[in-house]
Design an enzyme around this catalytic site. Structure first.
Site, PDB file in Angstrom:
ATOM      1  N   GLU A 241       0.687  -0.936  -0.609  1.00 16.43           N
ATOM      2  CA  GLU A 241      -0.501  -0.111   0.133  1.00 16.43           C
ATOM      3  C   GLU A 241       0.753   0.835   0.206  1.00 16.43           C
ATOM      4  O   GLU A 241       0.474   1.875  -0.683  1.00 16.43           O
ATOM      5  CB  GLU A 241      -0.487  -0.040   1.240  1.00 16.43           C
ATOM      6  CG  GLU A 241      -1.990   1.058   1.506  1.00 16.43           C
ATOM      7  CD  GLU A 241      -2.853   1.267   2.121  1.00 16.43           C
ATOM      8  OE1 GLU A 241      -3.684   2.090   2.088  1.00 16.43           O
ATOM      9  OE2 GLU A 241      -2.329   0.149   2.628  1.00 16.43           O
ATOM     10  N   GLY A 341      -2.223  33.760 -11.392  1.00 17.44           N
ATOM     11  CA  GLY A 341      -3.348  33.314 -11.430  1.00 17.44           C
ATOM     12  C   GLY A 341      -3.836  32.392 -12.359  1.00 17.44           C
ATOM     13  O   GLY A 341      -4.572  31.159 -12.780  1.00 17.44           O
ATOM     14  N   SER A 367       1.030  11.384   7.039  1.00 14.93           N
ATOM     15  CA  SER A 367       2.093  11.882   7.073  1.00 14.93           C
ATOM     16  C   SER A 367       2.934  11.802   8.461  1.00 14.93           C
ATOM     17  O   SER A 367       4.280  11.241   8.990  1.00 14.93           O
ATOM     18  CB  SER A 367       2.535  13.414   5.909  1.00 14.93           C
ATOM     19  OG  SER A 367       2.253  13.080   4.930  1.00 14.93           O
TER      20      SER A 367
END
Length: 380
Positions: A241, A341, A367
């Protein structure tokens, strides 16, 4: 630094890259495949990959797969992520399939593993409203009844359940002294009576679900592995995983970096490309260096797992997951900043990369959990 690959692996990577450029290389193609970003998995594209034999890369040959190891699996995941292929169902499918391969009976293996090769999706469900990082705190119950079990309770954040054939469910079959004991895995058909699958809207679109079990009957044959031993079975899949998530985010980070690099080379302000300004040039250099470190880490850990497939590399796999997910988020954020932007505009795609990377530091073990695991391996 150029990646050193065998001719076979180089051809494999190149074939994946060419496929992604052809099938989902433009924003227009990806919009069509994902309903303008609302869906993260396109079954038609997924089936094409199955026909090429790619989805069975880690499935044993006796079930129609290629029987390859972690290195080849990571290469596939990295390259499809880099190519932005909308096949989110593959990651949960591989995790679930590995559990079936290790612990299921022959009939369960045949159904699931042959299904994977042919393009079917599988899901796995552990989290609950009150049990996220603390999986041992789950309360969804599987009570013994004549001929099987009755499942009652709620699961949440179950990725891809709405497109899966089965959910590999972790439920509590008994209350033991240790909260990690008394858990059992079940193979649950997604169409079974007593199961309701409800999508959870997120900024990443439709991918995760709530699962509601109400007197859902599962026969004894639905048990995967040994009753009461799901925790031990789950621990056996940690390498896989974490490496799946590391490889996916390595590919995503590479994509965010390359898109940023293309932009700062072309965008001009004050009479020259903005990438020539030291403030941006140094950030590009730092990101490129970190990406190379992450790639070397993933390659090295994958090779170690292939060399000792029965060993759990808790420290190394957690390091790979931590490094790649945090780096991917950082690179996408830096890309958005450098693009100004335009980084927020859906036309350029950086905003969708940011959305996919932010959640990566949460799912599959946050984490913070990865750091805790790494620290414990040093006796702390």
């Amino acid at each position: 630094m150029p990646r050193v690959l065998s001719d076979e692996r180089r051809d494999f990577v190149n074939a994946i890259g060419e496929f992604c450029r052809r099938e989902c290389g433009t924003k227009e193609q990806r919009d069509k495949l994902t309903a303008h970003g609302a869906e993260s998995h396109n079954q038609e594209l997924y089936t094409k990959m199955a026909e090429l034999g790619w989805l069975g890369i880690a499935v044993p040959e006796e079930y129609g797969g290629a029987g390859r190891g972690m290195t080849d699996l990571c290469l596939f995941l990295e390259e499809t992520a880099y190519g932005r292929a909308p096949i989110s169902g593959f990651s949960t499918t591989v995790v679930a399939a590995a559990a079936y391969e290790k612990f299921a009976d022959e009939e369960q293996k045949r159904v699931v593993l042959e299904g994977v090769v042919n393009g079917r999706v599988e899901a796995i469900s552990m989290s609950e409203p009150g049990a996220g990082s603390d999986v041992g705190a789950l309360t969804c119950r599987a009570e013994r009844t004549e001929g099987g079990y009755l499942i009652n309770g709620q699961k949440t954040w179950c990725s891809n359940a709405h497109i899966a054939d089965h959910v590999l469910l972790v439920a509590r079959t008994s209350q033991e002294e240790s909260k990690h004991q008394g858990l059992t895995q079940f193979m649950v058909p997604t169409g079974v009576e007593g199961l309701q699958i409800t999508g959870i809207d997120t900024m990443g679109g439709r991918e995760v679900n709530d699962l509601y079990f109400t007197d859902c009957f599962l026969p004894d044959s639905a048990v995967v592995g040994v009753v009461g031993q799901a925790w031990t079975q789950l621990m056996a899949g940690l390498n896989l995983e974490r490496m799946i998530l590391a490889a996916l985010m390595l590919g995503t980070a590479r994509r965010a970096f390359d898109d940023t690099l293309d932009y700062v080379r072309q965008r001009e302000q004050f009479g020259r490309p903005i990438g020539s300004f030291q403030a941006l040039k140094h950030r590009i250099a730092d990101m490129a260096t970190e990406l190379e470190c992450a790639r070397l880490l993933v390659d090295d850990v994958a090779a170690a797992i292939d060399a000792e497939p029965g060993r759990v590399f808790a420290r190394e796999a957690s390091m790979a997951k931590l490094k790649c997910t945090e780096l991917a988020k950082h690179v996408a954020l830096e890309g958005m900043q450098m693009m100004g932007g335009y980084g927020y505009a859906t036309e350029y795609g950086m905003e969708s990369l940011l959305r996919s990377t932010v959640v990566s530091t949460v799912y599959g073990g946050t984490s913070e959990i990865q750091r805790d695991i790494i620290g414990r391996t040093y006796g702390l």
